[in-house]
Design an enzyme around this catalytic site. Structure first.
Site, PDB file in Angstrom:
ATOM      1  N   LEU A   1       0.806  -1.230   0.000  1.00 51.57           N
ATOM      2  CA  LEU A   1       0.000   0.000   0.000  1.00 51.57           C
ATOM      3  C   LEU A   1       0.835   1.274   0.000  1.00 51.57           C
ATOM      4  O   LEU A   1       0.282   2.368   0.001  1.00 51.57           O
ATOM      5  CB  LEU A   1      -0.976  -0.028   1.175  1.00 51.57           C
ATOM      6  CG  LEU A   1      -2.137  -1.017   0.956  1.00 51.57           C
ATOM      7  CD1 LEU A   1      -2.788  -1.390   2.271  1.00 51.57           C
ATOM      8  CD2 LEU A   1      -3.171  -0.428   0.005  1.00 51.57           C
TER       9      LEU A   1
ATOM     10  N   TYR B   1       3.340   9.477  11.675  1.00 52.12           N
ATOM     11  CA  TYR B   1       1.998   8.961  11.936  1.00 52.12           C
ATOM     12  C   TYR B   1       1.042  10.092  12.306  1.00 52.12           C
ATOM     13  O   TYR B   1      -0.093  10.136  11.813  1.00 52.12           O
ATOM     14  CB  TYR B   1       2.073   7.937  13.065  1.00 52.12           C
ATOM     15  CG  TYR B   1       0.784   7.207  13.347  1.00 52.12           C
ATOM     16  CD1 TYR B   1       0.285   6.269  12.459  1.00 52.12           C
ATOM     17  CD2 TYR B   1       0.080   7.425  14.529  1.00 52.12           C
ATOM     18  CE1 TYR B   1      -0.887   5.581  12.729  1.00 52.12           C
ATOM     19  CE2 TYR B   1      -1.083   6.739  14.811  1.00 52.12           C
ATOM     20  CZ  TYR B   1      -1.568   5.820  13.906  1.00 52.12           C
ATOM     21  OH  TYR B   1      -2.745   5.138  14.179  1.00 52.12           O
TER      22      TYR B   1
ATOM     23  N   ASN C   1       1.666   2.899  13.522  1.00 53.22           N
ATOM     24  CA  ASN C   1       2.280   3.938  14.352  1.00 53.22           C
ATOM     25  C   ASN C   1       3.764   3.599  14.456  1.00 53.22           C
ATOM     26  O   ASN C   1       4.198   2.886  15.355  1.00 53.22           O
ATOM     27  CB  ASN C   1       1.617   3.977  15.729  1.00 53.22           C
ATOM     28  CG  ASN C   1       2.003   5.216  16.511  1.00 53.22           C
ATOM     29  OD1 ASN C   1       3.003   5.867  16.218  1.00 53.22           O
ATOM     30  ND2 ASN C   1       1.209   5.546  17.512  1.00 53.22           N
TER      31      ASN C   1
END
Length: 263
Positions: free
Chosen positions: A67, A156, A97
């Site tokens: 992805l 993140y 994260n």
């Protein structure tokens, strides 16, 4: 309540995590409702989930995809469209994260953005023609880190802040198409990854208890099942007049009065 999800093709990214992870739990709940979950993830664990679902009689597939690579994302959507001819909902769930903080390299920061934010844009871009055709909807999985910060995880935090911005932007962009776009915001959820993190700490149990005490409702972690159930309701036509919303499934962790935390 019948959520009217039977035979709906629902694409879920990052859904080949270990058993009990949020993405995997969403997939199982979708199957329980008679929907057709499509797993898009890079982890080979997805092949096993595909087999399990098909053995249950669910016409589900796993499309192995990195992805962080838009080319692979485009190819994945093409594969999905060729098999089903439709996409009724997209759940952008992938997220790590990764601790890419201020001391990280620029490359590490950019990788975090690619996985946690750019993938949301690319998946939505390539799924959108099919979602328009089906009058479907989009659901982004967000995090309280995008609103509160956490420390030590700039990539993140920036990504999850971006996800919130894209949720509202796309809700505006697509409102004339009657396509709803919402985000589920997660805070402290007891996932296998959370359990693993706690076990790496020298004072893990003490740390866990200190976190749990700060969750106002019932002083417990949110379960992946509670998150999945909210996701299913939100993508269903039972939530037909909800768009551009940040829906917090967090036991009041982010918003409720701090006075609730006194003992």
């Amino acid at each position: 309540m019948d959520l009217h999800l039977k035979d709906k093709v629902v694409v879920v990214t990052g859904a080949a995590g270990v058993k009990g992870s949020i993405g995997e739990t969403i997939v199982q709940r979708l199957a329980d409702e008679g929907a057709i979950p499509v797993i898009v993830c890079r982890n080979d664990r997805g092949f096993g989930y595909e087999k399990e679902l098909q053995e249950r009689g669910v016409d589900s597939i796993f499309v192995k995809t990195d992805l962080t690579d838009p080319v692979q994302i485009e190819a994945a959507v093409k594969t999905i469209a060729e098999k089903y001819g439709r996409i009724d909902a997209l759940i952008n769930n992938v997220g790590v994260n990764d601790g890419a903080g201020l001391d990280a390299s620029i490359d590490d920061f950019m990788w975090s953005l690619k996985l946690n934010l750019v993938s949301f844009f690319a998946m939505t871009k390539y799924c959108l023609p099919y979602i328009k055709a089906s009058k479907g909807n989009i659901l982004n999985i967000g995090s309280k880190v995008g609103m509160t910060g956490q420390g030590g995880t700039s990539g993140y935090a920036a990504s999850k802040g971006g996800v919130l911005g894209l949720t509202r932007e796309w809700a505006v962009d697509l409102i004339k198409e009657n396509i709803r776009v919402n985000a589920i915001i997660i805070a402290e959820s007891w996932t296998p990854a959370y359990d693993t993190w706690i076990k790496t700490l020298e004072n893990g149990e003490e740390k866990l208890q200190s976190i749990v005490k700060k969750i106002p409702l019932e002083h417990r972690m949110t379960t992946p099942e509670e998150i999945a159930d909210t996701c299913l309701f939100t993508i269903s036509d039972r939530s037909s007049h909800t768009t551009g919303q940040f829906i917090f499934v967090d036991g009041g962790y982010v918003h409720l009065d701090r006075s609730l935390l006194t003992e």
